[in-house]
Scaffold this active site. Structure first.
Site, PDB file in Angstrom:
ATOM      1  N   CYS A   1       8.037 -29.844   5.380  1.00 12.26           N
ATOM      2  CA  CYS A   1       8.323 -28.417   5.223  1.00 12.26           C
ATOM      3  C   CYS A   1       7.951 -27.902   3.843  1.00 12.26           C
ATOM      4  O   CYS A   1       8.430 -26.841   3.423  1.00 12.26           O
ATOM      5  CB  CYS A   1       9.782 -28.128   5.538  1.00 12.26           C
TER       6      CYS A   1
ATOM      7  N   ARG B   1       8.840 -41.872  11.357  1.00  7.92           N
ATOM      8  CA  ARG B   1      10.196 -42.399  11.345  1.00  7.92           C
ATOM      9  C   ARG B   1      10.788 -42.337  12.747  1.00  7.92           C
ATOM     10  O   ARG B   1      10.440 -41.466  13.537  1.00  7.92           O
ATOM     11  CB  ARG B   1      11.076 -41.596  10.375  1.00  7.92           C
TER      12      ARG B   1
ATOM     13  N   LYS C   1      13.191 -43.855   1.739  1.00  2.00           N
ATOM     14  CA  LYS C   1      14.298 -43.215   2.424  1.00  2.00           C
ATOM     15  C   LYS C   1      15.478 -44.169   2.611  1.00  2.00           C
ATOM     16  O   LYS C   1      16.635 -43.777   2.489  1.00  2.00           O
ATOM     17  CB  LYS C   1      13.843 -42.634   3.765  1.00  2.00           C
TER      18      LYS C   1
ATOM     19  N   HIS D   1      17.227 -35.281  -0.933  1.00  2.24           N
ATOM     20  CA  HIS D   1      15.850 -35.165  -0.412  1.00  2.24           C
ATOM     21  C   HIS D   1      15.204 -33.933  -1.054  1.00  2.24           C
ATOM     22  O   HIS D   1      15.015 -32.911  -0.396  1.00  2.24           O
ATOM     23  CB  HIS D   1      15.920 -35.030   1.117  1.00  2.24           C
TER      24      HIS D   1
ATOM     25  N   SER E   1      11.632 -32.739   6.191  1.00  2.00           N
ATOM     26  CA  SER E   1      10.352 -33.435   6.226  1.00  2.00           C
ATOM     27  C   SER E   1       9.237 -32.516   6.710  1.00  2.00           C
ATOM     28  O   SER E   1       9.411 -31.779   7.683  1.00  2.00           O
ATOM     29  CB  SER E   1      10.452 -34.640   7.158  1.00  2.00           C
TER      30      SER E   1
ATOM     31  N   TYR F   1       5.214 -48.575   9.890  1.00  2.00           N
ATOM     32  CA  TYR F   1       5.014 -47.216   9.373  1.00  2.00           C
ATOM     33  C   TYR F   1       5.803 -47.024   8.071  1.00  2.00           C
ATOM     34  O   TYR F   1       6.991 -47.366   7.988  1.00  2.00           O
ATOM     35  CB  TYR F   1       5.438 -46.151  10.399  1.00  2.00           C
TER      36      TYR F   1
ATOM     37  N   ARG G   1      -0.773 -39.905   6.332  1.00  2.00           N
ATOM     38  CA  ARG G   1      -0.241 -39.780   4.965  1.00  2.00           C
ATOM     39  C   ARG G   1      -1.169 -40.408   3.932  1.00  2.00           C
ATOM     40  O   ARG G   1      -1.980 -41.273   4.262  1.00  2.00           O
ATOM     41  CB  ARG G   1       1.120 -40.492   4.886  1.00  2.00           C
TER      42      ARG G   1
ATOM     43  N   ASP H   1       9.749 -35.668  -3.507  1.00  2.00           N
ATOM     44  CA  ASP H   1      10.492 -36.005  -2.279  1.00  2.00           C
ATOM     45  C   ASP H   1      11.959 -36.357  -2.506  1.00  2.00           C
ATOM     46  O   ASP H   1      12.792 -36.033  -1.681  1.00  2.00           O
ATOM     47  CB  ASP H   1       9.797 -37.170  -1.564  1.00  2.00           C
TER      48      ASP H   1
HETATM   49  P1  GTP Z   1       7.656 -34.927   3.611  1.00  2.00           P
HETATM   50  O1  GTP Z   1       6.735 -35.744   2.806  1.00  2.00           O
HETATM   51  O2  GTP Z   1       7.626 -35.245   5.066  1.00  2.00           O
HETATM   52  O3  GTP Z   1       9.067 -34.935   3.099  1.00  2.00           O
HETATM   53  O4  GTP Z   1       7.079 -33.412   3.609  1.00  2.00           O
HETATM   54  P2  GTP Z   1       7.033 -32.252   2.497  1.00  2.00           P
HETATM   55  O5  GTP Z   1       8.315 -31.499   2.535  1.00  2.00           O
HETATM   56  O6  GTP Z   1       6.598 -32.799   1.200  1.00  2.00           O
HETATM   57  O7  GTP Z   1       5.926 -31.261   3.093  1.00  2.00           O
HETATM   58  P3  GTP Z   1       4.440 -30.934   2.576  1.00  2.00           P
HETATM   59  O8  GTP Z   1       4.428 -30.283   1.240  1.00  2.00           O
HETATM   60  O9  GTP Z   1       3.610 -32.148   2.720  1.00  2.00           O
HETATM   61  O10 GTP Z   1       3.989 -29.842   3.633  1.00  2.00           O
HETATM   62  C1  GTP Z   1       4.017 -30.087   5.012  1.00  2.00           C
HETATM   63  C2  GTP Z   1       3.232 -29.045   5.757  1.00  2.00           C
HETATM   64  O11 GTP Z   1       3.711 -27.746   5.461  1.00  2.00           O
HETATM   65  C3  GTP Z   1       1.751 -29.055   5.424  1.00  2.00           C
HETATM   66  O12 GTP Z   1       1.009 -28.921   6.628  1.00  2.00           O
HETATM   67  C4  GTP Z   1       1.577 -27.840   4.549  1.00  2.00           C
HETATM   68  O13 GTP Z   1       0.285 -27.306   4.661  1.00  2.00           O
HETATM   69  C5  GTP Z   1       2.647 -26.884   5.076  1.00  2.00           C
HETATM   70  N1  GTP Z   1       3.134 -25.990   4.006  1.00  2.00           N
HETATM   71  C6  GTP Z   1       3.572 -26.353   2.778  1.00  2.00           C
HETATM   72  N2  GTP Z   1       3.920 -25.274   2.025  1.00  2.00           N
HETATM   73  C7  GTP Z   1       3.700 -24.189   2.808  1.00  2.00           C
HETATM   74  C8  GTP Z   1       3.857 -22.785   2.623  1.00  2.00           C
HETATM   75  O14 GTP Z   1       4.292 -22.295   1.558  1.00  2.00           O
HETATM   76  N3  GTP Z   1       3.538 -21.979   3.673  1.00  2.00           N
HETATM   77  C9  GTP Z   1       3.064 -22.478   4.854  1.00  2.00           C
HETATM   78  N4  GTP Z   1       2.777 -21.623   5.818  1.00  2.00           N
HETATM   79  N5  GTP Z   1       2.894 -23.809   5.064  1.00  2.00           N
HETATM   80  C10 GTP Z   1       3.196 -24.647   4.073  1.00  2.00           C
HETATM   81  C1  SPV Z   2       9.812 -37.645   5.318  1.00  2.00           C
HETATM   82  O1  SPV Z   2       9.683 -37.800   6.537  1.00  2.00           O
HETATM   83  O2  SPV Z   2      10.690 -36.907   4.813  1.00  2.00           O
HETATM   84  C2  SPV Z   2       8.882 -38.320   4.387  1.00  2.00           C
HETATM   85  C3  SPV Z   2       8.019 -39.357   4.909  1.00  2.00           C
HETATM   86  O3  SPV Z   2       8.901 -38.063   3.198  1.00  2.00           O
HETATM   87  S1  SPV Z   2       8.908 -40.801   5.253  1.00  2.00           S
HETATM   88  O4  SPV Z   2       8.723 -41.724   4.141  1.00  2.00           O
HETATM   89  O5  SPV Z   2       8.342 -41.329   6.481  1.00  2.00           O
HETATM   90  O6  SPV Z   2      10.314 -40.509   5.399  1.00  2.00           O
HETATM   91 MN    MN Z   3      10.436 -36.517   2.741  1.00  2.00          MN
END
Ligand code: GTP
Ligand code: SPV
Ligand code: MN
Length: 591
Positions: A250, A69, A206, A226, A248, A197, A375, A277
């Site tokens: 996290c 983004r 989003k 979110h 994002s 993207y 992704r 999400d």
């Molecule tokens: P978006 O799709 O961008 O909104 O991201 P998201 O919030 O869904 O994050 P996602 O679950 O894909 O995790 C993102 C990163 O954080 C990955 O590299 C995971 O491995 C890491 N991660 C997720 N949960 C944990 C956790 O409990 N501990 C740690 N240390 N890392 C974590």
């Molecule tokens: C985020 O960045 O919070 C995502 C991926 O879930 S995107 O669709 O690029 O916003």
């Molecule tokens: Mn997201």
């Protein structure tokens, strides 16, 4: 395909502006989609993967300058700058239509324009909303098919109504200098140009489901957030639903489909994913908040996903999935990304890959094989723990709302707010380290209220006020918590094991909601007594838990300074309730 005059007018205007060679209406039928995939294979836009190992799966590479983004080029275009607020970029709507209209002008010459009718939420549900996305990208069409419900059935439900979000997208020249992601909340309109993207071009996600929908929600009395939505089933069979807002990359996808630790599985705990999400929240007849997931698929972060961290996500990507900017293993014609080596017997990375840019790669290369923001776009129904309530028209009732970010220090593993307004305060002061999900520096702590900083479609101060209003309307309010899985030790290692073990913290949260466990009152709210976090089977001890739960006054007084600065930019528009909460926090810390 429709006689809806509003839709026809919108498409005619898009044709007049972009001047495509022809127009194709997307019906949602598999035969049409399959034709489009074939066409994309011929041009290289999609690469077919191993049909035996990954049936129906494709690899897509976006332009290397276009992999996340672009917050700096994302605008809210409403009449008054003050209504966009100090956090959003603002452009005058008239100026925006003119300036970016010139970029769209003729941008589809010689190309095909696709018209995608889509529904956010189950088709025809009273909580769902319709969008029409016009695009020149087959990648967008086939991805929207996964992420939303598309086709003729959506137009049937729309009838002759004018209540739909107009989305116009063109890849144009992918010129980053002319890349714009524009939102016109007053016109229900989104314009996205010069990007391919996902986060910039899958306009249902989003752009609509958060930026436009947050504005609609403010006006109509509901909330677009979110947030993931997860159901925790206890051994008695009772399910409590939790929504959680993390910025994002996290951990939302991971928490939404976590696998319980062994001892919990043995006791009979189950976890059900409703969404990973986005949540749309409304007050139900019972006075509780009810959440739906408006999406139909997962656009998840690939790196880090493996059999140990998130087997359910990995399994979800095993069929009918589009991978973007991951590495290709040419020997097996399958995909690879960092952390997949942990699933192999020798824990070694593959000897030879094609990296996300299409270049040869070996473990000695000094670049990552997959882009950190690579992704997968996977159908939600693939998820082994998808909730039976995934498509429930009225959604699921929310027991707890959880906020959280990436904080190396400051925030404890978990704490509970005192009440709704103090919970809104907790959400409003969220801060987190930036990630690869957006372009720019990674690892810089910034304020990201409710994980909505990049996604709120109007003035953030008014958004806070809307949260406070929603609390008043909700007779049976969910309790509000904050978590931090990312505290580090002096060497920078994460102290808390995270992932599946986060259920241990969710268990405490649910117990608090049901009044089954005590807590300790500290300056910022309630923290657990360390013994009440179940660490059976973990190799950390209760002292480590104490350390994770500690709230350092000096650090928090520094934090208060940062919050004051952050709040100052909202001036008079900041709700008094939040100023009061901040004063209370400062007073508590100074005791
Ligand atoms: P978006 O799709 O961008 O909104 O991201 P998201 O919030 O869904 O994050 P996602 O679950 O894909 O995790 C993102 C990163 O954080 C990955 O590299 C995971 O491995 C890491 N991660 C997720 N949960 C944990 C956790 O409990 N501990 C740690 N240390 N890392 C974590
Ligand atoms: C985020 O960045 O919070 C995502 C991926 O879930 S995107 O669709 O690029 O916003
Ligand atoms: Mn997201």
């Amino acid at each position: 395909m429709t006689t809806n005059k509003n839709v026809l007018k919108f498409v005619d205007e898009a044709v007049a502006l972009c001047k495509p060679a022809n127009v194709v209406w997307i019906t949602g039928e598999e035969a049409q989609l399959e034709e489009l995939r074939k066409e994309a294979l011929a041009t290289g836009e999609l690469i077919k993967l191993n049909e035996e190992k990954l049936p129906g799966c494709y690899l897509h590479r976006s332009d290397p300058n276009d992999v996340a983004r672009v917050e700096g080029r994302t605008f809210i275009c409403c009449d008054n700058k003050e209504d966009a607020g100090p956090i959003n970029n603002w452009m005058d709507p008239k100026e925006a239509y003119e300036k970016v209209g010139a970029i769209f002008d003729g941008s589809m010459k010689g190309k095909t324009m696709y018209v995608i009718p889509y529904s956010m939420g189950a088709v025809g549900s009273t909580f769902s909303k319709v969008g029409i996305e016009v695009t020149d990208s087959i990648y967008v069409v086939v991805s929207m098919k996964i992420m939303t419900r598309i086709g003729t059935k959506v137009l049937e439900v729309l009838g002759d109504s004018n209540d739909f979000v107009r989305g116009l997208h063109s890849k144009a020249d992918l010129d980053p200098e002319k890349r714009y992601i524009l939102h016109f909340p007053q016109d229900n309109t989104i314009w996205s140009v010069n990007s391919g993207y996902g986060g910039n071009v899958l306009l249902g996600k989003k752009c609509f489901a958060l930026r436009i929908a947050s504005y609609q929600g403010k006006n109509e009395g509901w909330m677009a957030e979110h947030m993931l939505i997860v159901g925790i089933q206890n051994p008695q069979g009772e399910i409590n639903y939790i929504t959680a807002a993390f910025p994002s990359a996290c951990g939302k996808t991971n928490l939404a489909m976590l696998i319980p630790p062994k001892s919990y599985l043995e006791k009979g705990y189950k976890v059900w994913c409703v969404g990973d999400d986005i949540a749309w929240l409304r007050v139900g007849k019972d006075g509780r908040l009810w959440a739906i997931n408006p999406e139909n698929g997962f656009f998840g972060v690939a790196p880090g996903t493996n059999k140990k961290s998130n087997p359910n996500a990995l399994y979800s990507t095993m069929k009918n999935t589009i991978f973007t900017n991951v590495a290709l293993d040419p020997e097996t014609n399958t995909v690879w990304w960092e952390a997949m080596e942990k699933d192999t017997a020798d824990k070694k990375k593959p000897a030879y890959l094609i990296d996300w840019k299409g270049n040869p790669w070996t473990p000695d290369s000094d670049v990552k094989a997959a882009h950190p923001n690579s992704r997968f776009t996977a159908p939600a129904i693939n998820c082994p723990c998808i909730s039976s309530e995934f498509e429930a028209p009225e959604g699921v009732p929310v027991t707890a709302i959880v906020f959280g970010g990436r904080r190396a220090k400051t925030a404890p593993l978990v704490y509970q707010s005192r009440d709704w307004n103090s919970g809104v305060f907790v959400g409003s002061i969220m801060a987190s380290e930036t990630t690869a999900a957006a372009t720019g520096a990674v690892g810089v702590v910034r304020r990201d209220p409710m994980a909505m900083r990049p996604f709120v479609g109007y003035n953030m101060a008014d958004y806070f006020a809307h949260w406070i209003e929603m609390g008043k309307k909700t007779a049976n309010q969910p309790k509000i918590f904050n978590v931090n899985w990312f505290r580090t030790d002096d060497e920078g290692n994460f102290i808390w094991p995270g992932f599946g073990d986060n259920l241990r913290v969710l268990e405490w949260i649910i117990k608090r909601c049901k009044g089954e466990v005590d807590a300790k009152e500290v300056a910022i709210g309630y923290v657990p007594n360390a013994e009440d976090i179940n660490i059976d089977g973990l190799d950390i001890d209760v002292d480590t838990v104490k350390e994770l739960l500690s709230v350092d006054k000096e650090t928090w007084l520094e934090e208060v300074k940062g919050i004051k600065e952050f709040y100052a930019q909202f001036g008079e528009r900041l709700p008094k309730e939040l100023a009061d909460e901040l004063a209370k926090l400062e007073a508590n810390l100074s005791k």
